[in-house]
Design an enzyme around this catalytic site. Structure first.
Site, PDB file in Angstrom:
ATOM      1  N   LYS A 152       5.943  32.126 -84.917  1.00 15.91           N
ATOM      2  CA  LYS A 152       5.707  30.475 -85.184  1.00 15.91           C
ATOM      3  C   LYS A 152       7.046  30.189 -85.671  1.00 15.91           C
ATOM      4  O   LYS A 152       7.625  30.375 -86.807  1.00 15.91           O
ATOM      5  CB  LYS A 152       4.700  30.254 -86.358  1.00 15.91           C
ATOM      6  CG  LYS A 152       4.411  28.710 -86.085  1.00 15.91           C
ATOM      7  CD  LYS A 152       4.091  27.965 -87.414  1.00 15.91           C
ATOM      8  CE  LYS A 152       5.072  27.673 -88.588  1.00 15.91           C
ATOM      9  NZ  LYS A 152       5.896  26.571 -88.123  1.00 15.91           N
ATOM     10  N   GLU A 227      12.491  36.398 -96.780  1.00 18.69           N
ATOM     11  CA  GLU A 227      14.030  36.178 -96.923  1.00 18.69           C
ATOM     12  C   GLU A 227      13.979  34.851 -97.195  1.00 18.69           C
ATOM     13  O   GLU A 227      13.678  33.661 -96.363  1.00 18.69           O
ATOM     14  CB  GLU A 227      14.921  36.533 -95.566  1.00 18.69           C
ATOM     15  CG  GLU A 227      16.186  36.675 -95.657  1.00 18.69           C
ATOM     16  CD  GLU A 227      16.713  35.291 -95.728  1.00 18.69           C
ATOM     17  OE1 GLU A 227      17.295  34.776 -96.809  1.00 18.69           O
ATOM     18  OE2 GLU A 227      17.010  34.813 -94.684  1.00 18.69           O
ATOM     19  N   CYS A 261      21.404  30.087 -95.751  1.00 21.64           N
ATOM     20  CA  CYS A 261      20.882  30.482 -97.145  1.00 21.64           C
ATOM     21  C   CYS A 261      21.979  31.399 -97.796  1.00 21.64           C
ATOM     22  O   CYS A 261      22.249  31.713 -99.080  1.00 21.64           O
ATOM     23  CB  CYS A 261      19.677  31.259 -97.098  1.00 21.64           C
ATOM     24  SG  CYS A 261      19.685  32.596 -95.808  1.00 21.64           S
ATOM     25  N   GLU A 353      19.834  24.817-104.291  1.00 21.88           N
ATOM     26  CA  GLU A 353      20.176  25.045-102.970  1.00 21.88           C
ATOM     27  C   GLU A 353      20.232  23.590-102.125  1.00 21.88           C
ATOM     28  O   GLU A 353      19.456  23.164-101.904  1.00 21.88           O
ATOM     29  CB  GLU A 353      19.333  26.045-102.332  1.00 21.88           C
ATOM     30  CG  GLU A 353      19.723  26.518-100.713  1.00 21.88           C
ATOM     31  CD  GLU A 353      18.884  27.304-100.193  1.00 21.88           C
ATOM     32  OE1 GLU A 353      19.393  28.477 -99.390  1.00 21.88           O
ATOM     33  OE2 GLU A 353      17.583  27.431-100.183  1.00 21.88           O
TER      34      GLU A 353
END
Length: 451
Positions: A152, A227, A261, A353
């Protein structure tokens, strides 16, 4: 239909058909049936199919790069590099089917051997920032280990995943071993995670969503690889090559518009070279060409969506902006590369982040001090250490709580080496030889030989 917006124009440029979550039962059942035959097939045949997939991707590399560039907003040069990495990933894991080795363990009264068995049907949920690359990091080792895959992709950027399924089938991958499903995470993604026929979930995305996936997967004792987010630090010591450390931030912090990231979004600079570093960085940022992702000279494109642009702007709204680059006006999700300084370590922009082209610069004076401050985060994905002193480089690398570190470099990812994070940056490792551990179970068999 799911309409897809081109980040550089803000206009709809494609649409894909959504997958009804009610059809997952049939999709998983077909995948499970195909997986039995695939796992039992000659390893050399499975290796051949994976090489053929790599060849198919290479033949269509320019078309795939342009599609990725338009769907994500990634500069075309970066998209070409990404597709080349996908080819390399499938080629690397094409060697795995013939090298899934077990052990022979000395025991009394017989022989003990181990086998690495596939899990079965695995569900892969991938993000919007590097769609084809991250899909390949999961699909290639999963197939190499003998599994079937239900993939997906992110709702915003599914196009190259759909093309990957087509290329794989054309290359000879049997039906139902790779099925792409399209739809939003809260409905289709959740159904995939909770489906009883899925034995493992591999997810790349935010830590918030990763927590939810881990909790839902736990109900079925599913294996998980996560992750997740990062707030990676770059540490610049007085003996660093300042020119390399600053020019490298074009890719290390502003690459893919900071939607990475591993982006070095916190930069710690020794007090003795702070002024020189900032002067160089100002020139570097001013020279970043932000514009049409399909233009060859573009170094940074737009953010993936208006929502992401607005989120970045909101996080930076009350932060001290030292200088900015430029970005186009008009249609598209543009945000100029931005440097914040001075910033307290406790400020939200230094802790959360941002996932945009924004870095905060922090001054330090001591080695132990900077290691402590770099580690003062829930994340632990990547980082960089800039110094000419090898001993210092190794001391600091051992002290930093992160899974993918680089010395005198901003690169975090190599196909042949493990990638993953500490703390809330995730669980498990992708890429390199260890990725196969995530898609296999160890089976132990004892054979009695005593009379």
């Amino acid at each position: 239909m799911i309409e897809l917006v081109e980040p550089a124009t803000g206009e709809v440029f494609a649409a894909v058909e959504p997958t009804d979550p009610a059809t997952l039962d049939a999709i998983v059942a077909d995948a499970a049936a195909a997986q039995w035959s695939w796992a039992a097939a000659d390893p050399a045949y499975r290796a051949h199919v994976l090489r053929a997939i790599a060849d198919g991707i290479e033949r269509e590399r320019e078309e795939l790069a342009r599609l990725e560039s338009r769907n994500v907003g990634m500069p075309i040069a970066d998209a070409r590099d990404a597709v080349a990495g996908v080819v390399a990933t499938f080629r690397y894991y094409s060697a795995a089917p013939e090298r899934l080795l077990g052990d022979t363990i000395p025991v009394a009264g017989g022989i003990d051997v181990t086998f690495r068995e596939p899990i079965g049907v695995v569900g892969l949920v991938t993000p919007w920032n590097f769609p084809l690359s991250i899909a390949s990091w999961k699909v290639a080792p999963a197939l190499a280990a003998g599994n079937a895959v239900v993939l997906k992709p992110a709702e915003l950027t599914p196009l190259t995943a759909i093309e990957l399924e087509r290329i794989a089938r054309t290359a000879g991958l049997p039906d139902h071993l790779l099925t792409v499903v399209n739809g939003p995470g809260p409905t289709l993604g959740r159904a995939l995670v909770e489906h009883p026929g899925i034995g493992k979930i591999a997810f790349t995305g935010s830590t918030r969503v990763g927590r939810d996936i881990a909790a839902r997967a736990a109900a079925g004792i599913k294996r998980v690889t996560l992750e997740l987010g990062g707030k990676s630090a770059a540490i610049i010591f007085p003996d660093a090559d300042l020119d390399a450390a600053t020019t490298g931030l074009v890719g290390g912090a502003f690459g893919n518009a900071g939607q990475d990231c591993c982006a070095r979004s916190r930069v710690f600079v020794h007090a003795s070279v702070r002024r020189q570093f900032l002067d160089r960085l100002a020139a570097v940022v001013a020279g970043i060409t932000v514009g049409d992702p399909l233009a060859e000279r573009t170094r940074m494109g737009p953010l993936v969506s208006a929502r992401q642009r607005d989120r970045v702007a909101a996080l930076v709204a009350d932060a001290p902006v030292l200088f900015r680059g430029t970005a186009p006006d008009g249609p598209g999700h543009w945000y100029a590369p931005t440097v914040l300084h001075p910033v307290a370590d406790e400020h939200p922009v230094a802790r959360e982040e941002i996932f945009g082209p924004v870095i905060s610069v922090h001054e330090f004076t001591g080695e132990d001090e900077v290691v402590r401050r770099a580690n003062a985060t829930v994340y632990g994905l990547a980082g960089s250490i800039w110094t000419a002193d090898l001993g210092r480089a190794l001391r600091v690398a051992r002290g930093i709580e992160a899974g993918a570190l680089a010395v005198n470099s901003y690169t975090s990812v190599r196909i042949t080496t493990p990638f993953g994070g500490f703390k809330q940056s995730g669980l498990g490792r992708e890429l390199g030889p260890y990725a196969l551990d995530a898609y296999t179970e160890t089976k132990n068999v004892y054979l009695r030989t005593e009379a």
